[in-house]
Write an enzyme that holds these catalytic residues in place. Structure first.
Site: not given
Length: 282
Positions: A166, A197, A225, A229
């Protein structure tokens, strides 16, 4: 494309029941609105916790209010946020509370859990909070091994395995660079880590893969999970998604839509952190 984990007809236990008892293990996740991966990843972690600690009541909380609101509106499923879960524990007479996040890093979400829980220190006799997945050097090494074993079928000398993290604005974003080093140091030369990001960026990832002689690319989330994304930023067809970016660079691409929580070896790391948190209760 491997769409494992994206069917919707999978039952899910929101774990928001009362009658908790005096000792609780609260499993805190960021959350996902994808029902199947919620059950197969987050649910599997919670099930493993319940099996490991049969004397404790295992409950669920998500940190993303946006996801909670969406799931409640769309599906009529109510899942506690961290405040609601703590209030539920207090109202049910919990005396000892262990909290185990399923978060990867000591980032903004983990800090939010710490901050919110601090408001309840006088409510319970004892409170302890477990560490994120990637905390110790042993955690990094075990995670690299788990991810490599899960994608061993791509170790043909021609395929680069690219993992999507992430990313965070916090200083803890350096865990992704460390994860890259751990892969390299442990002989997984065809594994590359990027983020959605933060850094390493998609461009950084493309450069690392281009430096090799790879013909194919396998994409998999480095996230608990395989949710939004994974479906959109990794496997989606829109500009900016990883899949078309690698295809435009000349690679054939396969997407592995499997969250880390679906891997037993990853769950074992979180179980060990939870065991430390439970033991800290005394």
């Amino acid at each position: 494309m491997n769409t494992h984990g994206f069917c919707t007809a999978v039952p899910d236990n929101p774990r928001n029941q009362d009658g908790i008892g005096e000792t609780e293990l609260l499993v805190v996740s960021f959350g996902t609105s994808f029902p199947a991966t919620r059950r197969l990843a987050i649910g599997a972690i919670e099930d493993a916790m319940e099996a490991a600690f049969p004397e404790l009541s295992v409950r669920r909380a998500f940190t993303s209010q946006r996801i909670l609101d969406h799931v409640q509106k769309r599906d009529g499923i109510f899942i506690d946020n961290i405040t609601q879960a703590l209030d539920r524990a207090a109202a049910n007479g919990v005396k000892k509370l262990a909290i185990q996040p399923t978060l990867l890093i000591d980032g903004l979400e983990y800090r939010r859990v710490l901050k919110e829980t601090a408001r309840y220190t006088q409510v319970f006799e004892a409170v302890s909070i477990g560490k994120p997945l990637l905390t110790s050097d042993a955690d990094f090494k075990a995670t690299a091994k788990a991810m490599a074993e899960n994608t061993a079928r791509y170790d043909d000398g021609k395929t680069a395995v690219c993992l999507m993290g992430h990313g965070t604005e916090a200083a803890s974003n350096d865990v992704y660079a460390k994860m890259q080093r751990v892969f390299a140091e442990n002989g997984y030369a065809n594994y590359f880590v990027g983020t959605v990001e933060a850094e390493p960026t998609l461009d950084d990832l493309l450069a690392m893969v281009r430096a090799g002689t790879y013909e194919r690319v396998a994409l998999q989330p480095l996230m608990i999970v395989a949710g939004d994304h994974a479906a959109n930023d990794m496997a989606g067809g829109e500009a900016g998604s990883w899949k078309p970016a690698f295809e435009n660079a000349g690679y054939s691409v396969e997407c592995v839509l499997r969250g880390m929580g679906e891997l037993e070896a990853i769950r074992d790391i979180l179980l060990e952190h939870a065991r430390e948190a439970v033991q800290a209760l005394g």
